[in-house]
Motif scaffolding. Structure first.
Motif, PDB file in Angstrom:
ATOM      1  N   ASN A  48       8.458 -55.527  17.496  1.00 23.68           N
ATOM      2  CA  ASN A  48       7.707 -56.405  17.855  1.00 23.68           C
ATOM      3  C   ASN A  48       6.427 -55.961  17.448  1.00 23.68           C
ATOM      4  O   ASN A  48       5.280 -55.755  18.211  1.00 23.68           O
ATOM      5  N   ALA A  49       6.096 -55.673  16.040  1.00 28.10           N
ATOM      6  CA  ALA A  49       4.826 -55.427  15.571  1.00 28.10           C
ATOM      7  C   ALA A  49       3.699 -56.156  15.859  1.00 28.10           C
ATOM      8  O   ALA A  49       3.725 -57.470  15.532  1.00 28.10           O
ATOM      9  N   GLY A  50       2.678 -55.820  15.921  1.00 30.77           N
ATOM     10  CA  GLY A  50       1.498 -56.616  16.311  1.00 30.77           C
ATOM     11  C   GLY A  50       1.555 -57.561  17.511  1.00 30.77           C
ATOM     12  O   GLY A  50       0.947 -58.734  17.576  1.00 30.77           O
ATOM     13  N   VAL A  93       3.645 -59.967  17.581  1.00 30.47           N
ATOM     14  CA  VAL A  93       3.784 -61.235  17.392  1.00 30.47           C
ATOM     15  C   VAL A  93       4.794 -62.153  18.420  1.00 30.47           C
ATOM     16  O   VAL A  93       4.506 -63.523  18.451  1.00 30.47           O
ATOM     17  N   PRO A 148       4.094 -64.266   9.465  1.00 30.81           N
ATOM     18  CA  PRO A 148       4.738 -63.343  10.344  1.00 30.81           C
ATOM     19  C   PRO A 148       6.215 -63.933  10.337  1.00 30.81           C
ATOM     20  O   PRO A 148       6.777 -65.125  10.432  1.00 30.81           O
ATOM     21  N   SER A 179       8.367 -58.859  11.245  1.00 27.80           N
ATOM     22  CA  SER A 179       7.261 -58.605  11.991  1.00 27.80           C
ATOM     23  C   SER A 179       7.879 -58.339  13.418  1.00 27.80           C
ATOM     24  O   SER A 179       7.629 -57.380  14.235  1.00 27.80           O
TER      25      SER A 179
END
Length: 760
Positions: free
Chosen positions: A394-396, A398, A538, A559
């Protein structure tokens, strides 16, 4: 007061034991009387389990002349048929037209639900919640018993460390401790406290034994392992089911010590009955008696006698018992006592299920109309599915998605009912499942603009599609070219704020006879994802799979990745609940994800070598690879959350212990994020020095903790010498004094550790 309470408890135990003795005496008298009237042919007939055509056939052979054999008393059980009307007609033949009117026992592969389908067992295991798992089995039992069934060929508890094996989807993963807890929960859910309510059925633990260790991950293949590995890692879940009171056991297809399990006396008699005290019936797997001929054990008469001598009671579909046991008895190859014992155990199961009292007690048209796929059951399926999902990346942040803006929903599984249920959903109707597109609409209403594009076929390989379409259309081909579909998906992505790609396996790419040597996503889907990544939007992957897949590229480029396994009837609604934050995912994987298939078999509780790798970097003359690290892509017990959890250093109540003292190990868990969430806190123990080599660590406990944002809680585990025990070279189960390392953490890799010394 304490003395009064103790006396009351002792009296209650006495009354319970007395009641059980009286019930057993009554059952024995009934069965003794019945068996005194039975001919040899009728006794052998009880050992025959058949599957008629036209129902849910789960193998390559269908029984012939079933109705006539029932009239002759040549059938003890039947499976593959559901529905009150159909089962009533068959039961009528048995109780009205056979000489002794002995009822039939009706079974089915009720694996992860009956009509209401829950997540596949591997997915279900990732919730680490025994109450939810037991609840799913209880609902399945209630639906199945309303539909005429009294016997479920479940739970499947085979430990599996090789994701190439298709049936890893049907079990609880690689760990014996967690697998044992799940085995107990499933048995309790199916059988309850007994069968008196008519809403519980007899469970059948399978596949006994070691089936999950098939060489090369190829189904039905041979198995060979040491007794220590067997007792330490592969047998505990079966033993847990037996200790929980499971009513029946199914033998496995594989061999053990050179003898197929179905004809293995050490396994079925010495271990199961004598060592473990199992009293119920043992049934073969589908034609596994006959298949011992291909193993090299002799003709049908020889292998049937071998199976009966080994302790097998019931022959599934093969009819070797029916056609050869009389001749073997005449030739002295089996005894009357063995035939009687097998017949008695089957009659006892029928008696305990209440079938002699009322042969129709599991046929209830009113309950069937109210319960099957009821709104209440579907709500439970939706809740349980959401709890099974694992957030792998769960990068950033999103995720969760906003309930606004525009979403490009793409992928071959985005609007596909045929693959929502997963493998082994024999009574489920895929067309009554909720696809992802509908689920997102149900959860967001008109707040989100959804642009849908299929994007790719599940596979462009016609041979693969043919192999997975055995039970209906699972991998269908679009009329457009792959290039046209990708272009449509890219155009949709260009108009969206975020792309949700629903990709993965077809339901029958995993399961029985569905082993794979390549664990990548199919090339058609890889090409789609590569095109979507180039858009710069994303990219959220919703991953359908019945096994760990090799998704290193996807992990590096997407992402976010949400693994939803195969969620069942309420798939789309549950997925939308998690994507949009109505539920914060808390699942943890129960089978290690390899970086590539060359690492397989891969599992967390491996042993060290004499030249263990230190760190991740390649070292010459160490146990490693030239081209990939030893470590997995995702370790056992791994799973993220929308919130963040932090662990304090480990606190141990003592550094030195002796004998049966108790050690308390604890950490302070803090929700340091912005969402309420659950965390599965895991306890592992390492025994660095012992009389036999030990694993680098073993799971010994876990707790699922709910915390609000900013909330902290001390999480404690009590450790006694029981958790330190292992099987030595004499197969003695005991512990040895010395140093132990205690680990508590969020997965098998990321832990807080401390050492203690424990003397005897």
């Amino acid at each position: 007061m304490k003395k009064i309470i103790c006396v009351a408890l002792l009296y209650a135990v006495f009354c319970t034991n007395l009641h059980a003795q009286q019930a057993n005496a009554k059952m024995n008298a009934y069965i003794n009387n019945l068996m005194s009237k039975m001919t040899l042919e009728e006794k052998i007939g009880q050992l025959n389990l058949v599957v008629p055509g036209g129902g849910s056939v789960t193998g390559s052979v269908v029984s012939q002349g079933v109705d006539d054999n029932i009239r002759k008393g040549n059938v003890g059980g039947l499976f593959g048929i559901t529905g009150p009307d159909k089962i009533r007609k068959i039961q009528d033949i048995a109780v009205k037209n056979s000489r002794l009117h002995i009822p039939i026992i009706f079974g089915l592969d009720v694996i992860h639900g009956h009509r209401t389908i829950f997540p596949i067992p591997l997915g279900l295991s990732t919730c680490w919640d025994m109450n939810l798992i037991e609840r799913s089995a209880r609902i399945a039992a209630s639906e199945a018993t309303a539909d005429g069934l009294s016997w479920a060929f479940s739970p499947m508890v085979d430990i599996a460390r090789d994701p190439r094996w298709g049936r890893i989807s049907e079990g609880s993963g690689e760990d014996q401790f967690l697998g044992s807890q799940i085995a107990k929960a499933m048995v309790k859910g199916y059988q309850g406290a007994g069968y008196s309510s008519g809403k519980n059925l007899m469970a059948c633990v399978k596949h006994f034994a070691l089936y999950g260790a098939a060489e090369a991950g190829r189904d039905y293949n041979t198995v060979d392992m040491s007794r220590i590995k067997m007792y330490e890692y592969y047998l505990p879940p079966y033993k847990a089911a037996v200790d929980a009171g499971v009513g029946s056991v199914m033998s496995s297809f594989n061999e053990i010590d050179g003898v197929p399990a179905t004809g293995n006396k050490w396994l079925l008699t010495d271990l199961l009955r004598k060592q473990w005290g199992f009293k119920g019936l043992v049934v073969s797997d589908y034609t596994s008696v006959n298949e011992m001929t291909a193993h090299g054990m002799g003709d049908l008469q020889a292998v049937s006698a071998l199976a009966l001598n080994a302790g097998l009671d019931m022959d599934m579909v093969g009819e070797g018992f029916l056609t050869t046991l009389k001749k073997s008895l005449q030739q002295g190859k089996v005894t009357q006592k063995q035939i009687d014992a097998a017949c008695r155990r089957i009659l006892e199961a029928k008696y305990q299920l209440g079938l002699f009292e009322d042969p129709y007690r599991y046929i209830n048209e009113d309950r069937a109309a109210k319960e099957l796929l009821s709104a209440e059951n579907r709500a439970a399926a939706r809740e349980i599915a959401a709890h099974s999902f694992v957030l792998l990346k769960n990068a950033g942040q999103v995720l969760p998605l906003k309930k606004s803006g525009t979403i490009a929903l793409v992928g071959p599984l985005a609007n596909n009912k045929n693959n929502m249920l997963g493998t082994w959903a024999v009574s489920g109707d895929p067309q009554l499942s909720v696809p992802v597109l509908d689920g997102i609409k149900n959860v967001t209403g008109n707040a989100v603009n959804i642009i849908y594009a299929k994007g790719a076929n599940l596979t462009d390989d016609s041979s693969m599609a043919k192999n997975v379409n055995v039970f209906g259309p699972r991998a269908e081909f679009d009329g457009r070219s792959p290039e046209e579909m990708i272009k449509e998906a890219v155009e949709a992505a260009g108009k969206a704020d975020v792309v949700v790609a629903v990709v993965g396996e077809a339901s029958e790419m995993s399961g029985e006879a569905a082993s794979r040597s390549n664990l990548d996503l199919p090339e058609s889907q890889q090409n789609l994802l590569k095109a979507l990544v180039k858009t710069g939007k994303p990219l959220v992957l919703v991953l359908f799979n019945g096994r760990p897949l090799t998704i290193s590229w996807e992990d590096a480029n997407a992402s976010a990745i949400l693994d939803v396994w195969f969620p069942g009837s309420e798939a789309g609604n549950a997925i939308a609940d998690v994507l949009f934050g109505n539920y914060n995912p808390a699942g943890k994987i129960t089978a290690t994800f390899p970086r590539n298939v060359g690492q397989v078999p891969i599992y967390y509780n491996h042993k060290n070598t004499g030249r263990p790798l230190e760190g991740e970097a390649f070292q010459k003359f160490r146990s490693d690879y030239l081209d990939v690290p030893n470590s997995p892509l995702y370790p056992f017990g791994y799973g993220l959350s929308y919130t963040a959890f932090s662990y304090s250093d480990l606190k141990l109540s003592k550094q030195n212990l002796k004998g049966n003292e108790t050690l308390t190990a604890s950490v302070t868990l803090t929700n340091s994020g912005q969402y309420a969430g659950q965390e599965v806190v895991q306890l592992y123990i390492t025994d660095p020095v012992a009389s036999v080599t030990r694993a680098v660590k073993d799971l010994k406990g876990f707790q699922k903790i709910m915390l609000q944002p900013g909330e902290s809680k001390e999480v404690s585990f009590s450790i006694t010498p029981e958790q330190l025990k292992f099987y030595n070279s004499n197969l003695k189960y005991d512990w040895e004094a010395g140093e132990f390392i205690v680990h508590i953490g969020t997965n098998s890799r990321d832990v807080k550790s401390g050492k203690v010394n424990w003397s005897k």
